[in-house]
Design a protein around this motif. Structure first.
Motif, mmCIF file in Angstrom:
data_model
loop_
_atom_site.group_PDB
_atom_site.id
_atom_site.type_symbol
_atom_site.label_atom_id
_atom_site.label_comp_id
_atom_site.label_asym_id
_atom_site.label_seq_id
_atom_site.Cartn_x
_atom_site.Cartn_y
_atom_site.Cartn_z
ATOM 1 N N LEU A 53 0.832 -1.207 0.000
ATOM 2 C CA LEU A 53 0.000 0.000 0.000
ATOM 3 C C LEU A 53 0.864 1.253 0.000
ATOM 4 O O LEU A 53 0.590 2.209 -0.726
ATOM 5 C CB LEU A 53 -0.934 0.002 1.211
ATOM 6 N N ARG A 54 1.918 1.232 0.809
ATOM 7 C CA ARG A 54 2.804 2.396 0.889
ATOM 8 C C ARG A 54 3.444 2.677 -0.467
ATOM 9 O O ARG A 54 3.539 3.829 -0.890
ATOM 10 C CB ARG A 54 3.882 2.196 1.951
ATOM 11 N N SER A 55 3.859 1.629 -1.169
ATOM 12 C CA SER A 55 4.500 1.852 -2.468
ATOM 13 C C SER A 55 3.523 2.497 -3.446
ATOM 14 O O SER A 55 3.914 3.344 -4.250
ATOM 15 C CB SER A 55 5.068 0.550 -3.031
ATOM 16 N N ILE A 56 2.255 2.136 -3.367
ATOM 17 C CA ILE A 56 1.256 2.740 -4.250
ATOM 18 C C ILE A 56 0.991 4.182 -3.846
ATOM 19 O O ILE A 56 0.952 5.080 -4.691
ATOM 20 C CB ILE A 56 -0.036 1.903 -4.257
ATOM 21 N N VAL A 57 0.831 4.428 -2.551
ATOM 22 C CA VAL A 57 0.579 5.797 -2.078
ATOM 23 C C VAL A 57 1.746 6.704 -2.448
ATOM 24 O O VAL A 57 1.549 7.796 -2.983
ATOM 25 C CB VAL A 57 0.324 5.820 -0.553
ATOM 26 N N VAL A 58 2.953 6.241 -2.195
ATOM 27 C CA VAL A 58 4.140 7.050 -2.499
ATOM 28 C C VAL A 58 4.254 7.291 -3.997
ATOM 29 O O VAL A 58 4.564 8.395 -4.441
ATOM 30 C CB VAL A 58 5.416 6.370 -1.943
ATOM 31 N N CYS A 99 6.060 12.568 -7.378
ATOM 32 C CA CYS A 99 6.641 11.360 -7.958
ATOM 33 C C CYS A 99 6.622 11.408 -9.483
ATOM 34 O O CYS A 99 5.704 11.936 -10.098
ATOM 35 C CB CYS A 99 5.869 10.133 -7.475
ATOM 36 N N ASP A 100 7.626 10.820 -10.064
ATOM 37 C CA ASP A 100 7.711 10.662 -11.515
ATOM 38 C C ASP A 100 6.562 9.765 -11.972
ATOM 39 O O ASP A 100 6.377 8.660 -11.464
ATOM 40 C CB ASP A 100 9.070 10.036 -11.845
ATOM 41 N N ARG A 101 5.791 10.206 -12.931
ATOM 42 C CA ARG A 101 4.615 9.462 -13.402
ATOM 43 C C ARG A 101 4.985 8.093 -13.973
ATOM 44 O O ARG A 101 4.227 7.144 -13.837
ATOM 45 C CB ARG A 101 3.846 10.271 -14.453
ATOM 46 N N GLU A 102 6.131 7.981 -14.607
ATOM 47 C CA GLU A 102 6.550 6.687 -15.154
ATOM 48 C C GLU A 102 6.863 5.698 -14.028
ATOM 49 O O GLU A 102 6.559 4.513 -14.131
ATOM 50 C CB GLU A 102 7.751 6.850 -16.088
ATOM 51 N N VAL A 103 7.460 6.197 -12.957
ATOM 52 C CA VAL A 103 7.723 5.346 -11.795
ATOM 53 C C VAL A 103 6.398 4.882 -11.201
ATOM 54 O O VAL A 103 6.221 3.704 -10.878
ATOM 55 C CB VAL A 103 8.569 6.101 -10.736
ATOM 56 N N ALA A 104 5.452 5.803 -11.090
ATOM 57 C CA ALA A 104 4.134 5.460 -10.546
ATOM 58 C C ALA A 104 3.466 4.390 -11.402
ATOM 59 O O ALA A 104 2.926 3.411 -10.882
ATOM 60 C CB ALA A 104 3.254 6.706 -10.474
ATOM 61 N N ARG A 105 3.506 4.568 -12.698
ATOM 62 C CA ARG A 105 2.887 3.595 -13.603
ATOM 63 C C ARG A 105 3.533 2.220 -13.442
ATOM 64 O O ARG A 105 2.842 1.200 -13.431
ATOM 65 C CB ARG A 105 2.989 4.068 -15.048
ATOM 66 N N ALA A 106 4.845 2.194 -13.307
ATOM 67 C CA ALA A 106 5.560 0.920 -13.168
ATOM 68 C C ALA A 106 5.179 0.218 -11.864
ATOM 69 O O ALA A 106 4.951 -0.996 -11.852
ATOM 70 C CB ALA A 106 7.067 1.154 -13.234
ATOM 71 N N VAL A 107 5.099 0.967 -10.775
ATOM 72 C CA VAL A 107 4.731 0.383 -9.481
ATOM 73 C C VAL A 107 3.321 -0.181 -9.549
ATOM 74 O O VAL A 107 3.062 -1.323 -9.143
ATOM 75 C CB VAL A 107 4.842 1.433 -8.346
ATOM 76 N N ILE A 108 2.403 0.605 -10.081
ATOM 77 C CA ILE A 108 1.010 0.165 -10.152
ATOM 78 C C ILE A 108 0.866 -1.022 -11.101
ATOM 79 O O ILE A 108 0.159 -1.989 -10.793
ATOM 80 C CB ILE A 108 0.096 1.343 -10.538
ATOM 81 N N GLN A 109 1.548 -0.998 -12.228
ATOM 82 C CA GLN A 109 1.482 -2.121 -13.171
ATOM 83 C C GLN A 109 2.013 -3.396 -12.530
ATOM 84 O O GLN A 109 1.439 -4.474 -12.695
ATOM 85 C CB GLN A 109 2.264 -1.806 -14.453
ATOM 86 N N ARG A 110 3.092 -3.281 -11.774
ATOM 87 C CA ARG A 110 3.655 -4.452 -11.088
ATOM 88 C C ARG A 110 2.645 -5.023 -10.091
ATOM 89 O O ARG A 110 2.464 -6.238 -10.006
ATOM 90 C CB ARG A 110 4.964 -4.085 -10.393
#
Length: 114
Positions: free
Chosen positions: A65-70, A76-87
């Motif tokens: 949950l923390r990784s998604i919130v962060v 946060c860099d949008r590409e990093v966010a997309r990668a975390v959520i996709q994973r």
């Protein structure tokens, strides 16, 4: 809104809300009065808490949950966010497939025991 109202609307206890706040999953601001300091929570905390309820039921950890919130924070860099959520999506899909296999096995076992 104050913690009591958030607890009532979300169905979470005050302790659970404090737990999520202490773990950096939601935030509040402090409103000082002459005799007390009250914590105020934005409306989006309710949305996050509703998400947490379902995510925890799906087996996600507080770290997940923390990784998604962060990753969804404004800074946060949008590409990093997309990668975390996709994973996370891929992990949940894999878990869903595993659960489906267990259900199928149990159904076959049940039908074979007649």
């Amino acid at each position: 809104m104050r913690i009591g109202e958030l607890a009532q609307k979300s169905g979470f206890s005050r302790d659970t809300i404090r737990f999520y706040e202490q773990n950096g999953l939601i935030t509040s601001t402090v409103e000082d009065s002459e005799t007390n300091s009250y914590r105020n929570y934005k409306d989006d905390c309710l949305v996050w808490l509703e998400f947490f309820a379902g995510a925890r039921e799906a087996g996600m950890t507080v770290a997940d949950l923390r990784s998604i919130v962060v990753s969804t924070a404004e800074s946060c860099d949008r590409e990093v966010a997309r990668a975390v959520i996709q994973r996370k999506i891929e992990e949940l899909e894999e878990r869903a497939e595993q659960i489906g296999n267990v259900v199928l096995f149990l159904e076959n076992t049940l039908s074979g025991s007649d």
